[in-house]
Design an enzyme around this catalytic site. Sequence first.
Site, PDB file in Angstrom:
ATOM      1  CE  LYS A 106      -4.468   0.926   0.239  1.00 38.13           C
ATOM      2  NZ  LYS A 106      -5.611   0.042  -0.102  1.00 38.13           N
ATOM      3  N   GLY A 220     -17.629   7.853  -2.419  1.00 41.41           N
ATOM      4  CA  GLY A 220     -16.573   7.898  -3.429  1.00 41.41           C
ATOM      5  C   GLY A 220     -16.807   6.763  -4.412  1.00 41.41           C
TER       6      GLY A 220
HETATM    7  N1  GLU Z   1      -7.330   0.190  -3.435  1.00 44.39           N
HETATM    8  C1  GLU Z   1      -8.082  -0.997  -3.696  1.00 44.39           C
HETATM    9  C2  GLU Z   1      -8.165  -1.865  -2.460  1.00 44.39           C
HETATM   10  O1  GLU Z   1      -8.001  -1.416  -1.354  1.00 44.39           O
HETATM   11  C3  GLU Z   1      -7.587  -1.740  -4.926  1.00 44.39           C
HETATM   12  C4  GLU Z   1      -6.164  -2.176  -4.861  1.00 44.39           C
HETATM   13  C5  GLU Z   1      -5.611  -2.709  -6.188  1.00 44.39           C
HETATM   14  O2  GLU Z   1      -6.344  -2.773  -7.150  1.00 44.39           O
HETATM   15  O3  GLU Z   1      -4.420  -3.029  -6.192  1.00 44.39           O
HETATM   16  O4  GLU Z   1      -8.484  -3.013  -2.542  1.00 44.39           O
END
Ligand code: GLU
Length: 419
Positions: A106, A220
């Site tokens: 992340k 969102g």
């Molecule tokens: N931000 C999204 C999540 O928390 C997608 C992450 C991604 O596609 O890598 O799952």
Amino acid sequence: MSETLNPFKMAQQQLSTAAELMNLDEDIHAVLREPMREFHVSIPVRMDDGTMKVFKGFRVQYNDARGPAKGGIRFHPGETVDTVRALSAWMTWKCAVVNIPLGGGKGGVICDPKEMTQSELERLSRGYIQAIGRYIGPEIDVPAPDVYTNPQIMAWMADEFAKIRGYYAPGVITGKPIAIGGSEGRGDATARGARYTIREAARHIGLDLNGATVAVQGFGNAGSNAARLMAEDGCKVVGISDIGGAFHDENGIDVAKAIEYVAENGTLAGFDTVSDCEELTPAEKVLELDVDILIPAALEGQITEKNVHNIKARMVAECANGPTTPAADKVLTEKGIFVIPDFLCNAGGVTVSYFEQVQGNMNFYWAAEEVDERLGHIMKKAFWSVVETAEKYNVNNRTGAYVVAVGRVAEAMKLRGWV
Ligand code: GLU
């Protein structure tokens, strides 16, 4: 003693509960309690008025035993490294629970995108990639959108990465616009995936979705699409909220109108002046509405020991990451509320990100129907593996999901000889 709201402590606590239950090897548990790698960067950005501002950013690669780290980048004023650590741990479990060959990571930048111009955001996005570019890549770590980032930001980032590499490598980032290697269906994939799990859960608990009432916190990408898709399934969306306020109409909110309103005005603030809704204050009251299905789709730490006793929903479908604290989670279980835990419920986004990678590698792109069909298959399979595991161990769905996911990551670590 009041519980801690540090999201990373929360994630570690959830892991410990599962580790104990599944008799997880102590060495594996010790490794899984901490991120494998993290990067802290400073990003100088020339603002439109000529001044320079230095932003702080992070990228955490939590675990890559099952494949390259994968996970979004958040732009948020309240970002902290512990939030990013927690989110990267949850990404690890998320990819494992849906059984896609990826690890967890992340990223985050402390900034307030609502206060920045498009050109400032572009320079920040490019600056972030300049700072972490050598540590990411299609085989290493693959970012994507998250809170307050979007396909345009992914496009700038992919372009900046191309400048570093000397060629365009679409596999470095997902959630890109379709014109530059994005996938059909990625835009609303998180909500679509959540809907598959909600449909299965409704069947499981005997809830008829036709006429079922729904409240959604957060409007969102995940929240607004979840509201739209649930309305499409015949549900009555009676409560919605975002940073601009919470709105309630027991006769059902016109979700399409709310989406249009936000597109024009930036937030839901003032939505009651153009619709029959009443405003709820404080906005957190949206969580306490008397509904069949509650969908937290905003930030972490929203359902806490303070408000959990007022939650009346029969089902909580966690589109957000980490919306429920461990203490509140216990109460939800005691109350018999059916929870679809975050890293299962919202795994549709990363699942279609994985499809985006696969399609990019083949340089052959699927129709929207094919994407959706494959997504449905994966989400349903993951849902039942979690529910069956929870029933087998006689634990709640969250712990069931941890047992499935941690078991898979542990197996990969053992096979690779890490422990
Ligand atoms: N931000 C999204 C999540 O928390 C997608 C992450 C991604 O596609 O890598 O799952």
